[in-house]
Write a protein that holds these residues in place. Sequence first.
Motif, PDB file in Angstrom:
ATOM      1  N   ASP A 148       0.820  -1.208   0.000  1.00 25.93           N
ATOM      2  CA  ASP A 148       0.000   0.000   0.000  1.00 25.93           C
ATOM      3  C   ASP A 148       0.855   1.259   0.000  1.00 25.93           C
ATOM      4  OD1 ASP A 148      -2.384  -1.421  -0.029  1.00 25.93           O
ATOM      5  OD2 ASP A 148      -2.694  -1.282   2.144  1.00 25.93           O
ATOM      6  N   SER A 149       1.983   1.223   0.714  1.00 24.70           N
ATOM      7  CA  SER A 149       2.879   2.383   0.756  1.00 24.70           C
ATOM      8  C   SER A 149       3.497   2.654  -0.608  1.00 24.70           C
ATOM      9  CB  SER A 149       3.974   2.163   1.798  1.00 24.70           C
ATOM     10  OG  SER A 149       3.441   2.095   3.096  1.00 24.70           O
ATOM     11  N   LEU A 150       3.830   1.593  -1.323  1.00 21.83           N
ATOM     12  CA  LEU A 150       4.406   1.774  -2.659  1.00 21.83           C
ATOM     13  C   LEU A 150       3.401   2.423  -3.601  1.00 21.83           C
ATOM     14  CD1 LEU A 150       6.335  -1.588  -3.114  1.00 21.83           C
ATOM     15  CD2 LEU A 150       7.314   0.657  -2.640  1.00 21.83           C
ATOM     16  N   VAL A 151       2.166   1.966  -3.544  1.00 22.11           N
ATOM     17  CA  VAL A 151       1.136   2.564  -4.398  1.00 22.11           C
ATOM     18  C   VAL A 151       0.941   4.029  -4.033  1.00 22.11           C
ATOM     19  CG1 VAL A 151      -1.310   2.487  -5.023  1.00 22.11           C
ATOM     20  CG2 VAL A 151      -0.015   0.356  -4.817  1.00 22.11           C
ATOM     21  N   ALA A 152       0.927   4.352  -2.742  1.00 21.21           N
ATOM     22  CA  ALA A 152       0.773   5.730  -2.300  1.00 21.21           C
ATOM     23  C   ALA A 152       1.932   6.606  -2.774  1.00 21.21           C
ATOM     24  CB  ALA A 152       0.662   5.786  -0.776  1.00 21.21           C
ATOM     25  N   SER A 153       3.114   5.973  -2.952  1.00 24.87           N
ATOM     26  CA  SER A 153       4.292   6.735  -3.390  1.00 24.87           C
ATOM     27  C   SER A 153       4.352   6.910  -4.900  1.00 24.87           C
ATOM     28  CB  SER A 153       5.563   6.045  -2.902  1.00 24.87           C
ATOM     29  OG  SER A 153       5.812   4.851  -3.640  1.00 24.87           O
ATOM     30  N   GLY A 154       3.440   6.268  -5.639  1.00 31.14           N
ATOM     31  CA  GLY A 154       3.402   6.451  -7.088  1.00 31.14           C
ATOM     32  C   GLY A 154       3.704   5.221  -7.915  1.00 31.14           C
ATOM     33  N   ILE A 155       4.066   4.105  -7.283  1.00 30.27           N
ATOM     34  CA  ILE A 155       4.262   2.864  -8.026  1.00 30.27           C
ATOM     35  C   ILE A 155       2.912   2.421  -8.585  1.00 30.27           C
ATOM     36  CG2 ILE A 155       4.907   0.419  -7.838  1.00 30.27           C
ATOM     37  CD1 ILE A 155       7.270   2.330  -7.695  1.00 30.27           C
ATOM     38  N   PRO A 156       2.828   2.041  -9.862  1.00 28.83           N
ATOM     39  CA  PRO A 156       1.531   1.662 -10.440  1.00 28.83           C
ATOM     40  C   PRO A 156       0.863   0.528  -9.665  1.00 28.83           C
ATOM     41  CG  PRO A 156       3.170   1.952 -12.164  1.00 28.83           C
ATOM     42  CD  PRO A 156       3.914   2.024 -10.867  1.00 28.83           C
ATOM     43  N   ALA A 157      -0.411   0.705  -9.344  1.00 23.23           N
ATOM     44  CA  ALA A 157      -1.168  -0.325  -8.632  1.00 23.23           C
ATOM     45  C   ALA A 157      -1.413  -1.509  -9.549  1.00 23.23           C
ATOM     46  CB  ALA A 157      -2.500   0.245  -8.139  1.00 23.23           C
ATOM     47  N   LEU A 170       0.724 -14.038   4.339  1.00 25.20           N
ATOM     48  CA  LEU A 170      -0.242 -13.220   5.079  1.00 25.20           C
ATOM     49  C   LEU A 170       0.303 -11.823   5.374  1.00 25.20           C
ATOM     50  CD1 LEU A 170      -2.059 -15.649   7.529  1.00 25.20           C
ATOM     51  CD2 LEU A 170      -3.123 -14.113   5.870  1.00 25.20           C
ATOM     52  N   HIS A 171       1.591 -11.732   5.649  1.00 26.41           N
ATOM     53  CA  HIS A 171       2.205 -10.416   5.872  1.00 26.41           C
ATOM     54  C   HIS A 171       2.109  -9.552   4.608  1.00 26.41           C
ATOM     55  CE1 HIS A 171       3.965 -11.679   9.739  1.00 26.41           C
ATOM     56  NE2 HIS A 171       4.147 -12.834   9.146  1.00 26.41           N
ATOM     57  N   VAL A 172       2.371 -10.184   3.457  1.00 22.48           N
ATOM     58  CA  VAL A 172       2.271  -9.460   2.191  1.00 22.48           C
ATOM     59  C   VAL A 172       0.848  -8.977   1.962  1.00 22.48           C
ATOM     60  CG1 VAL A 172       2.461  -9.671  -0.319  1.00 22.48           C
ATOM     61  CG2 VAL A 172       4.213 -10.686   1.148  1.00 22.48           C
ATOM     62  N   LEU A 173      -0.122  -9.859   2.194  1.00 23.27           N
ATOM     63  CA  LEU A 173      -1.522  -9.508   1.958  1.00 23.27           C
ATOM     64  C   LEU A 173      -1.993  -8.386   2.877  1.00 23.27           C
ATOM     65  CD1 LEU A 173      -2.936 -13.113   1.492  1.00 23.27           C
ATOM     66  CD2 LEU A 173      -2.741 -11.357  -0.282  1.00 23.27           C
ATOM     67  N   TRP A 174      -1.636  -8.445   4.157  1.00 20.50           N
ATOM     68  CA  TRP A 174      -2.031  -7.388   5.082  1.00 20.50           C
ATOM     69  C   TRP A 174      -1.420  -6.053   4.674  1.00 20.50           C
ATOM     70  CZ3 TRP A 174      -5.700  -6.597   8.432  1.00 20.50           C
ATOM     71  CH2 TRP A 174      -6.353  -7.691   9.018  1.00 20.50           C
ATOM     72  N   GLY A 175      -0.198  -6.096   4.155  1.00 19.81           N
ATOM     73  CA  GLY A 175       0.474  -4.859   3.780  1.00 19.81           C
ATOM     74  C   GLY A 175      -0.053  -4.228   2.506  1.00 19.81           C
ATOM     75  N   MET A 176      -0.878  -4.961   1.751  1.00 17.26           N
ATOM     76  CA  MET A 176      -1.428  -4.391   0.520  1.00 17.26           C
ATOM     77  C   MET A 176      -2.949  -4.547   0.475  1.00 17.26           C
ATOM     78  SD  MET A 176      -0.136  -7.244  -2.297  1.00 17.26           S
ATOM     79  CE  MET A 176      -0.957  -6.370  -3.625  1.00 17.26           C
ATOM     80  N   ARG A 177      -3.582  -4.563   1.646  1.00 19.44           N
ATOM     81  CA  ARG A 177      -5.020  -4.838   1.695  1.00 19.44           C
ATOM     82  C   ARG A 177      -5.842  -3.763   0.979  1.00 19.44           C
ATOM     83  NH1 ARG A 177      -2.968  -3.690   6.565  1.00 19.44           N
ATOM     84  NH2 ARG A 177      -3.840  -2.005   7.842  1.00 19.44           N
ATOM     85  N   GLU A 178      -5.444  -2.470   1.081  1.00 22.59           N
ATOM     86  CA  GLU A 178      -6.205  -1.428   0.389  1.00 22.59           C
ATOM     87  C   GLU A 178      -6.001  -1.515  -1.119  1.00 22.59           C
ATOM     88  OE1 GLU A 178      -8.502   0.591   1.555  1.00 22.59           O
ATOM     89  OE2 GLU A 178      -8.241  -0.515   3.428  1.00 22.59           O
TER      90      GLU A 178
END
Length: 236
Positions: A148-157, A170-178
Amino acid sequence: MLAAIRGQQRLRIGKVALLFHIQSYAEALHLIQTFQTENECLRYLASRLHEGDVFWDVGAYHGLYAMLAARLGGKVIAFEPYGPNAQRIRENARLNRCEDHIQVMTLALSDRHGMASFDVRGGQRSFMMGHITAGPRSALNVRTVPGDSLVASGIPAPDIVKIDVEGHELHVLWGMRETLRRHVHAMICEVHAEYLARHGKSGSVERFLQSLGFRVFRIRDRWTEYFLAAERVAGP
């Protein structure tokens, strides 16, 4: 279907022919084994990816999924925290003439910013696979970042995601849930059931994805792991 020629391995998925650099007989066998046991996943990716889709390959290793997505017209971001593997992805991208379609990020997706120990199995003459560990810091530490932080910084979703992180899923999924909630329409996730069971989270991957509005089903079982596909069917 597969042939090793002058340090290269060729494989075909549907109408797409791919080439990969290989450095050892063991590595060639591992590529063949991966192709055989994950063929349904590769074909699923090919069936769901449309030209121009952004594809995140999380835990890209040497880039099998990344090369397929790029050759199908996808815009690929390959996440591979282990430097030698990241370099191999770049070499394979040049070999397949799709380097303009693949961005390699040498970091690990997780649920928090920081550093984590990374345990590498094998070496230059073997598989060079690895996974994040919960133990003491090792000689090899990698940067972790939430998706989610990468997308907020401008990396293409991403429109489509593949996750193969040897128990850290699960850690990966929680970190990109939005990002999953807002952007992703399909994904493939290798689930390491034995690892999750040790942490009391068996089945949590399925429940987590269902809570975000995905229909979840198994593509294939393999030893103690299995592969899930998830497709967007409803809003959160």
